[in-house]
Design a protein around this motif. Structure first.
Motif, mmCIF file in Angstrom:
data_model
loop_
_atom_site.group_PDB
_atom_site.id
_atom_site.type_symbol
_atom_site.label_atom_id
_atom_site.label_comp_id
_atom_site.label_asym_id
_atom_site.label_seq_id
_atom_site.Cartn_x
_atom_site.Cartn_y
_atom_site.Cartn_z
ATOM 1 N N PHE A 12 38.496 -46.253 36.134
ATOM 2 C CA PHE A 12 37.207 -46.889 36.392
ATOM 3 C C PHE A 12 37.195 -47.375 37.844
ATOM 4 C CE2 PHE A 12 38.533 -47.350 32.027
ATOM 5 C CZ PHE A 12 37.432 -46.910 31.314
ATOM 6 N N THR A 13 36.058 -47.188 38.499
ATOM 7 C CA THR A 13 35.966 -47.516 39.922
ATOM 8 C C THR A 13 35.080 -48.721 40.198
ATOM 9 O OG1 THR A 13 34.182 -45.884 40.148
ATOM 10 C CG2 THR A 13 36.422 -45.149 40.636
ATOM 11 N N SER A 14 34.828 -49.532 39.167
ATOM 12 C CA SER A 14 34.096 -50.775 39.381
ATOM 13 C C SER A 14 34.624 -51.826 38.424
ATOM 14 C CB SER A 14 32.582 -50.593 39.175
ATOM 15 O OG SER A 14 32.274 -50.451 37.799
ATOM 16 N N ILE A 15 34.487 -53.069 38.806
ATOM 17 C CA ILE A 15 34.954 -54.167 37.967
ATOM 18 C C ILE A 15 34.164 -54.199 36.659
ATOM 19 C CG2 ILE A 15 35.228 -56.668 37.840
ATOM 20 C CD1 ILE A 15 35.330 -56.639 40.927
ATOM 21 N N ALA A 16 32.842 -54.017 36.759
ATOM 22 C CA ALA A 16 31.996 -54.085 35.567
ATOM 23 C C ALA A 16 32.362 -53.002 34.557
ATOM 24 C CB ALA A 16 30.531 -53.969 35.964
ATOM 25 N N ALA A 17 32.584 -51.770 35.037
ATOM 26 C CA ALA A 17 32.909 -50.673 34.119
ATOM 27 C C ALA A 17 34.264 -50.894 33.463
ATOM 28 C CB ALA A 17 32.904 -49.351 34.873
ATOM 29 N N ALA A 18 35.228 -51.371 34.228
ATOM 30 C CA ALA A 18 36.552 -51.625 33.661
ATOM 31 C C ALA A 18 36.490 -52.754 32.633
ATOM 32 C CB ALA A 18 37.536 -51.975 34.776
ATOM 33 N N ALA A 19 35.735 -53.804 32.944
ATOM 34 C CA ALA A 19 35.615 -54.929 32.007
ATOM 35 C C ALA A 19 34.949 -54.480 30.712
ATOM 36 C CB ALA A 19 34.810 -56.054 32.654
ATOM 37 N N ALA A 20 33.884 -53.689 30.816
ATOM 38 C CA ALA A 20 33.195 -53.211 29.613
ATOM 39 C C ALA A 20 34.114 -52.344 28.765
ATOM 40 C CB ALA A 20 31.950 -52.425 30.017
ATOM 41 N N ALA A 21 34.925 -51.510 29.426
ATOM 42 C CA ALA A 21 35.844 -50.648 28.679
ATOM 43 C C ALA A 21 36.908 -51.463 27.965
ATOM 44 C CB ALA A 21 36.497 -49.647 29.630
ATOM 45 N N ALA A 22 37.430 -52.479 28.643
ATOM 46 C CA ALA A 22 38.463 -53.320 28.019
ATOM 47 C C ALA A 22 37.895 -54.096 26.834
ATOM 48 C CB ALA A 22 39.040 -54.277 29.057
ATOM 49 N N ILE A 23 36.707 -54.626 27.000
ATOM 50 C CA ILE A 23 36.070 -55.399 25.924
ATOM 51 C C ILE A 23 35.752 -54.500 24.726
ATOM 52 C CG2 ILE A 23 33.977 -56.672 25.328
ATOM 53 C CD1 ILE A 23 33.995 -57.695 28.260
ATOM 54 N N THR A 24 35.226 -53.303 25.012
ATOM 55 C CA THR A 24 34.883 -52.376 23.934
ATOM 56 C C THR A 24 36.125 -51.894 23.196
ATOM 57 O OG1 THR A 24 32.826 -51.639 24.959
ATOM 58 C CG2 THR A 24 33.888 -50.103 23.441
ATOM 59 N N ALA A 25 37.184 -51.567 23.952
ATOM 60 C CA ALA A 25 38.413 -51.106 23.304
ATOM 61 C C ALA A 25 38.968 -52.169 22.367
ATOM 62 C CB ALA A 25 39.449 -50.740 24.365
ATOM 63 N N ASP A 26 38.862 -53.428 22.783
ATOM 64 C CA ASP A 26 39.350 -54.525 21.948
ATOM 65 C C ASP A 26 38.536 -54.656 20.662
ATOM 66 O OD1 ASP A 26 40.898 -57.039 21.496
ATOM 67 O OD2 ASP A 26 38.916 -57.939 21.740
ATOM 68 N N ALA A 27 37.229 -54.488 20.772
ATOM 69 C CA ALA A 27 36.367 -54.644 19.597
ATOM 70 C C ALA A 27 36.403 -53.427 18.682
ATOM 71 C CB ALA A 27 34.928 -54.900 20.050
ATOM 72 N N LEU A 28 36.574 -52.242 19.259
ATOM 73 C CA LEU A 28 36.572 -51.033 18.430
ATOM 74 C C LEU A 28 37.864 -50.873 17.630
ATOM 75 C CD1 LEU A 28 34.864 -48.280 20.623
ATOM 76 C CD2 LEU A 28 33.877 -49.718 18.823
ATOM 77 N N GLY A 29 38.929 -51.559 18.057
ATOM 78 C CA GLY A 29 40.185 -51.464 17.312
ATOM 79 C C GLY A 29 40.022 -51.857 15.853
ATOM 80 N N PRO A 30 39.481 -53.033 15.547
ATOM 81 C CA PRO A 30 39.276 -53.418 14.144
ATOM 82 C C PRO A 30 38.306 -52.492 13.404
ATOM 83 C CG PRO A 30 39.187 -55.339 15.566
ATOM 84 C CD PRO A 30 39.187 -54.148 16.461
ATOM 85 N N LEU A 31 37.306 -51.979 14.105
ATOM 86 C CA LEU A 31 36.365 -51.055 13.464
ATOM 87 C C LEU A 31 37.060 -49.741 13.117
ATOM 88 C CD1 LEU A 31 33.543 -50.288 12.531
ATOM 89 C CD2 LEU A 31 32.961 -49.742 14.919
ATOM 90 N N ARG A 32 37.895 -49.259 13.984
ATOM 91 C CA ARG A 32 38.663 -48.051 13.696
ATOM 92 C C ARG A 32 39.564 -48.272 12.466
ATOM 93 N NH1 ARG A 32 39.387 -44.499 18.286
ATOM 94 N NH2 ARG A 32 41.456 -43.979 17.491
ATOM 95 N N ASP A 33 40.216 -49.442 12.453
ATOM 96 C CA ASP A 33 41.094 -49.745 11.316
ATOM 97 C C ASP A 33 40.314 -49.778 9.996
ATOM 98 O OD1 ASP A 33 43.171 -49.941 13.105
ATOM 99 O OD2 ASP A 33 43.119 -52.144 13.211
ATOM 100 N N ARG A 34 39.118 -50.351 10.036
ATOM 101 C CA ARG A 34 38.312 -50.428 8.824
ATOM 102 C C ARG A 34 37.916 -49.028 8.344
ATOM 103 N NH1 ARG A 34 34.992 -54.363 6.669
ATOM 104 N NH2 ARG A 34 36.651 -55.742 7.439
ATOM 105 N N LEU A 35 37.576 -48.161 9.265
ATOM 106 C CA LEU A 35 37.187 -46.800 8.890
ATOM 107 C C LEU A 35 38.370 -46.036 8.296
ATOM 108 C CD1 LEU A 35 34.955 -45.934 11.984
ATOM 109 C CD2 LEU A 35 34.170 -46.263 9.625
ATOM 110 N N VAL A 36 39.543 -46.186 8.889
ATOM 111 C CA VAL A 36 40.727 -45.499 8.374
ATOM 112 C C VAL A 36 41.083 -46.022 6.982
ATOM 113 C CG1 VAL A 36 43.212 -45.154 8.718
ATOM 114 C CG2 VAL A 36 41.636 -44.913 10.651
ATOM 115 N N ASP A 37 40.973 -47.330 6.827
ATOM 116 C CA ASP A 37 41.250 -47.914 5.501
ATOM 117 C C ASP A 37 40.285 -47.384 4.447
ATOM 118 O OD1 ASP A 37 43.285 -49.376 6.608
ATOM 119 O OD2 ASP A 37 42.135 -51.235 6.798
ATOM 120 N N GLY A 38 39.086 -47.022 4.895
ATOM 121 C CA GLY A 38 38.092 -46.497 3.961
ATOM 122 C C GLY A 38 38.234 -45.013 3.708
ATOM 123 N N GLY A 39 39.222 -44.369 4.315
ATOM 124 C CA GLY A 39 39.459 -42.954 4.048
ATOM 125 C C GLY A 39 39.085 -42.012 5.174
ATOM 126 N N THR A 40 38.607 -42.533 6.270
ATOM 127 C CA THR A 40 38.255 -41.655 7.400
ATOM 128 C C THR A 40 39.527 -41.141 8.073
ATOM 129 O OG1 THR A 40 36.222 -42.911 7.797
ATOM 130 C CG2 THR A 40 37.028 -41.520 9.601
#
Length: 199
Positions: free
Chosen positions: A109-137
């Motif tokens: 990422f070549t901007s502070i805003a883009a890097a921050a958004a990616a870090a925040i999203t990766a942190d939030a999507l982790g639990p969502l990914r886990d929930r989907l896998v637990d559901g059989g995805t």
């Protein structure tokens, strides 16, 4: 006899004139001798100045502090330290600072805003990914299912739980993992139900 004396005197004068060691006549070239042309001076070599060396990039704590401060605006100071774990960053001075951040998974990422958004999203999507896998995805399907999703999570006042916020590719917002997971699966089912395009 007088005339002979005069001729002898003239001959002696000519011999003496040629015998004066001045060598004035020795340097003069013969009429048919070629005179070499004077050599023109060699032109001064035009030296092309070497390009200025680029200002070296720096990878310092101050660069990562800038990213952490930007992340803290969304998730709080305490949580921001966790989110930048594994990240690397550098900046190079041009007219302004030019930033480059590399995520733990290799994303750049070549901007502070883009890097921050990616870090925040990766942190939030982790639990969502886990929930989907637990559901059989299947894990292999997660990348396609979550493409375009973003999200964030922030510790609640109780400190042990998080408040979640997810945004689907179409702009719909969800405030829990459960509702976001249901929306992901619903979209996947709709996509599967669509007839395949004609060849």
């Amino acid at each position: 006899r007088a005339a002979a004396a005069v001729l002898g005197t003239s001959a002696n004068q000519r011999i003496l004139a040629d015998d004066d060691d001045s060598n004035d006549d020795d340097e003069a070239p013969a009429a048919d001798e070629e005179v070499p042309a004077a050599e023109a001076p060699s032109p001064a070599s035009a030296e092309t100045p070497a390009p200025a060396a680029p200002v070296p990039a720096t990878n310092t704590a101050s660069v990562m502090r800038v990213l952490r401060e930007r992340i803290a605006l969304d998730v709080g100071e305490a949580r921001s330290a966790v989110l930048i774990a594994g990240w690397r960053g550098s900046r190079r001075r041009g007219g302004t600072y030019m930033y480059r951040f590399i995520a733990p998974d290799g994303g750049e990422f070549t901007s502070i805003a883009a890097a921050a958004a990616a870090a925040i999203t990766a942190d939030a999507l982790g639990p969502l990914r886990d929930r989907l896998v637990d559901g059989g995805t299947a894990t292999a399907d997660l990348g396609a299912l979550l493409a375009g999703w973003s999200g964030s999570r922030r510790p609640t006042s109780r400190g042990q739980a998080f408040s979640y916020r997810y945004i689907a590719p179409g702009g719909a917002k969800f405030l829990s993992i459960t509702s976001a997971a249901a929306a992901v699966l619903e979209a996947a089912g709709e996509a599967a139900a669509r007839p395949a395009p004609a060849p």
